[in-house]
Design a protein around this motif. Sequence first.
Motif, mmCIF file in Angstrom:
data_model
loop_
_atom_site.group_PDB
_atom_site.id
_atom_site.type_symbol
_atom_site.label_atom_id
_atom_site.label_comp_id
_atom_site.label_asym_id
_atom_site.label_seq_id
_atom_site.Cartn_x
_atom_site.Cartn_y
_atom_site.Cartn_z
ATOM 1 N N LEU A 55 0.846 -1.191 0.000
ATOM 2 C CA LEU A 55 0.000 0.000 0.000
ATOM 3 C C LEU A 55 0.887 1.248 0.000
ATOM 4 O O LEU A 55 1.660 1.466 0.941
ATOM 5 N N PRO A 56 0.814 2.083 -1.034
ATOM 6 C CA PRO A 56 1.689 3.264 -1.107
ATOM 7 C C PRO A 56 1.531 4.215 0.084
ATOM 8 O O PRO A 56 2.526 4.782 0.559
ATOM 9 N N MET A 57 0.294 4.412 0.581
ATOM 10 C CA MET A 57 0.088 5.322 1.701
ATOM 11 C C MET A 57 0.837 4.844 2.937
ATOM 12 O O MET A 57 1.468 5.630 3.653
ATOM 13 N N ALA A 58 0.792 3.537 3.208
ATOM 14 C CA ALA A 58 1.516 2.983 4.354
ATOM 15 C C ALA A 58 3.026 3.064 4.134
ATOM 16 O O ALA A 58 3.789 3.307 5.074
ATOM 17 N N MET A 59 3.468 2.877 2.903
ATOM 18 C CA MET A 59 4.903 2.969 2.598
ATOM 19 C C MET A 59 5.435 4.372 2.815
ATOM 20 O O MET A 59 6.609 4.563 3.158
ATOM 21 N N ALA A 60 4.577 5.381 2.640
ATOM 22 C CA ALA A 60 5.031 6.773 2.717
ATOM 23 C C ALA A 60 5.380 7.203 4.131
ATOM 24 O O ALA A 60 6.233 8.078 4.326
ATOM 25 N N ILE A 61 4.751 6.612 5.142
ATOM 26 C CA ILE A 61 4.923 7.087 6.523
ATOM 27 C C ILE A 61 6.374 7.018 6.983
ATOM 28 O O ILE A 61 6.905 7.988 7.527
ATOM 29 N N PRO A 62 7.094 5.881 6.793
ATOM 30 C CA PRO A 62 8.477 5.836 7.295
ATOM 31 C C PRO A 62 9.477 6.613 6.448
ATOM 32 O O PRO A 62 10.635 6.735 6.859
ATOM 33 N N PHE A 63 9.088 7.128 5.291
ATOM 34 C CA PHE A 63 10.034 7.879 4.468
ATOM 35 C C PHE A 63 10.629 9.056 5.239
ATOM 36 O O PHE A 63 11.799 9.388 5.080
ATOM 37 N N TYR A 64 9.829 9.687 6.070
ATOM 38 C CA TYR A 64 10.327 10.800 6.884
ATOM 39 C C TYR A 64 10.699 10.343 8.286
ATOM 40 O O TYR A 64 11.735 10.722 8.832
ATOM 41 N N LEU A 65 9.873 9.477 8.867
ATOM 42 C CA LEU A 65 10.022 9.147 10.279
ATOM 43 C C LEU A 65 11.039 8.052 10.538
ATOM 44 O O LEU A 65 11.708 8.045 11.575
ATOM 45 N N GLY A 66 11.181 7.114 9.621
ATOM 46 C CA GLY A 66 12.058 5.976 9.847
ATOM 47 C C GLY A 66 11.260 4.699 10.017
ATOM 48 O O GLY A 66 10.064 4.730 10.315
ATOM 49 N N PRO A 67 11.918 3.537 9.872
ATOM 50 C CA PRO A 67 11.200 2.263 9.889
ATOM 51 C C PRO A 67 11.071 1.607 11.257
ATOM 52 O O PRO A 67 10.552 0.508 11.354
ATOM 53 N N TYR A 68 11.539 2.269 12.334
ATOM 54 C CA TYR A 68 11.604 1.592 13.639
ATOM 55 C C TYR A 68 10.228 1.135 14.120
ATOM 56 O O TYR A 68 10.071 0.024 14.643
ATOM 57 N N PHE A 69 9.190 1.971 13.959
ATOM 58 C CA PHE A 69 7.860 1.569 14.425
ATOM 59 C C PHE A 69 7.283 0.472 13.531
ATOM 60 O O PHE A 69 6.452 -0.324 13.966
ATOM 61 N N GLY A 70 7.731 0.428 12.264
ATOM 62 C CA GLY A 70 7.319 -0.653 11.380
ATOM 63 C C GLY A 70 7.852 -1.997 11.854
ATOM 64 O O GLY A 70 7.192 -3.033 11.705
ATOM 65 N N ILE A 71 9.049 -1.999 12.444
ATOM 66 C CA ILE A 71 9.599 -3.231 13.017
ATOM 67 C C ILE A 71 8.736 -3.673 14.190
ATOM 68 O O ILE A 71 8.407 -4.854 14.335
#
Length: 687
Positions: A592-608
């Motif tokens: 999902l592009p919208m979900a992919m966009a969130i860590p572009f600025y913030l970082g992937p740590y919360f995605g982990i």
Amino acid sequence: MARKVEEEEYEEDEGESIERVFEGQEVPDWKEQVTARALAMSALLGFMFSVIVMKLNLTTGIIPSLNVSAGLLGFFLLTSWTRLLNKAGVPGVKPFTRQENTVVQTCVVACSGIAFSGGFGSYMFGMSERISEQSGEVRDEDSIKNPSLGWMIGFLFIVSFLGLFSVVPLRKIMIIDYKLIYPSGTATAHLINSFHTPQGAKLAKLQVKTLGKFFAMSFSWGFFQWFYTGGKDCGFSSFPTLGLEARRQKFYFDFSATYLGVGMICPYLVNLSVLLGGIISWGIMWPIIEHKKGDWYPADLKPSSLRGIVGYRVFISISLILGDGLYNFLKVLTRTMTALVAQVRGMMSGPSLPISEAGGDLGPVETFDDQRRTELFMKDQIPNTLALSAYAVTAAISIITVPRIFHQLRWYHVATSYVIAPVLAFCNAYGCGLTDWSLATTYGKLAIFLVGAWAGASNGGIIAGLAACGVMIGIVSTASDLTQDFKTGYMTLASPRSMFVSQVIGTAMGCVIAPSVFWLFYKAFGDIGTPGSEYPSPNALVYRNMAILGVQGLGSLPKHCLDLCIVFFVGAIVVNLARDLAGPNIAQFIPLPMAMAIPFYLGPYFGIDMCIGSLIRFVWDHVDGARAKAFAPPVASGLICGDGIWTLPQSVLALAGVRPPICMKFLPRLTNLQVDAFIKSLPPPPR
């Protein structure tokens, strides 16, 4: 960006009749559904959920649906209260009904919904001087409006009720005539109905017990972690779980109970899309672009300057969000208009009496449930003249007062918004009924660009665009929320009047509670909105930069940034198109592009964190699927609520000047040796 995660849709078997189960129970009058105890409990839960939503708003902006938790906790607390009064021998205690349960759920969700639609993590905070400094723009008094409790409460009261009045005349068309599904509203109704059956009440008791257990664990874990955060980059959230170099690129597990819980509720695809976006951006793109320092952008810029690496992070994420938003806007709008035209044609070409007792060729026979629900839904009507008059009066007041709060926004900007808003509110409410997808933030972003460009840079177009975004989101969001609640009330035999009144009361609560909660965060944590802080509020910077783009154009972007933005904008559209053309079996593997966009600025740590939550849910589903389906939402809600409520005592300690006693920090081995040598070289402290 904030996206409410869709709830699992619960469906009744065609042969079952829910209303047969409740046939012997008298349906209370609408005034008896909106009780004092229900409103008191709604205020308590509304405050709790507002704290949780605010914390999520100010960290990543990913907000799961809390409807199930609101309905479950409302059921447990009020049944416990009723049982306690009965045991104490208090006379005249009325039984707790599913209609009253629906009122509590509606009121709580309306209250906590203001914490999202109020823009405290997006457009409203994006007006502040703190976010303006990060944008690197020239200081201008007309482009800044700092938060203040007074004007925030006033603004929300002015704009948050218009959406309710705009869709009231359409309630019968949406629910009875068009029979829109409203998956979240339907799912919530099924849950509330099940709570009030003997089997459902027993299960609900076990679910609440589970929620309470994990609430206590999460709260205690937050308290334990606090002791080790006595400085910058200290504590478990700075633990280099994947190594120090990986942590510099934001790859680490930060031991967040909140995002473990969010990961358990969110669909697997959302969590994996977030992680994939983090890998593409922080694992591949940003290291490559950082090697272009001095070529693509000056090497001596401030770390937060939008003319450097931060500009690529912010504007490429914006392009993904806009591409995804535009595609889904056109998709839902097309689907809405097509379905609407088809239904209108069907009604015009069909017989004047669509249902007969014998059925035959005149249409399907209504089930007992449908007949019972339609009868009750049509009983307590809300006069359309009252709704339309209230809309006109409230709009007139807003046209006068909103420009006084934001002098950059002219009266004709507001008036134009209120002429267009009912149409957009209808489209959003109708589309939400078909797809369970609210496009309120997309309409808000359109308002940013249109009104910002209309006002112009020299006339405070940035603030005008952000304020217009707030006006539009306030109307469109509450309109879809109310129609969802009408659907829930329709299926639980709650009166439309009680639904409308509870929504109005919940909205009024939210207009006071949500700004107060934000003000508590703002005062207790002085670095809100600062990159790298506990509450970076990334969406505030995104929304402000959208306003800057709308007013100033694309000339200020770093070298090749526009090219990359176009690539990702088109890419978001192509990926969405591929998802729709591929079919459900393949689409579940397309991100999902919208979900992919969130860590572009913030970082992937919360995605982990979220992917670990997904892994727990995945294993649980395969080991014991039935138990996971029943108890995973309470476990996740307990983790989210406990960690969220810990924020309250944490903020009180911060306001009182109490600091954590320990700093747990991690250093490379050579740096640690240098620190040890430096400490040894210091003179001993005086005795």
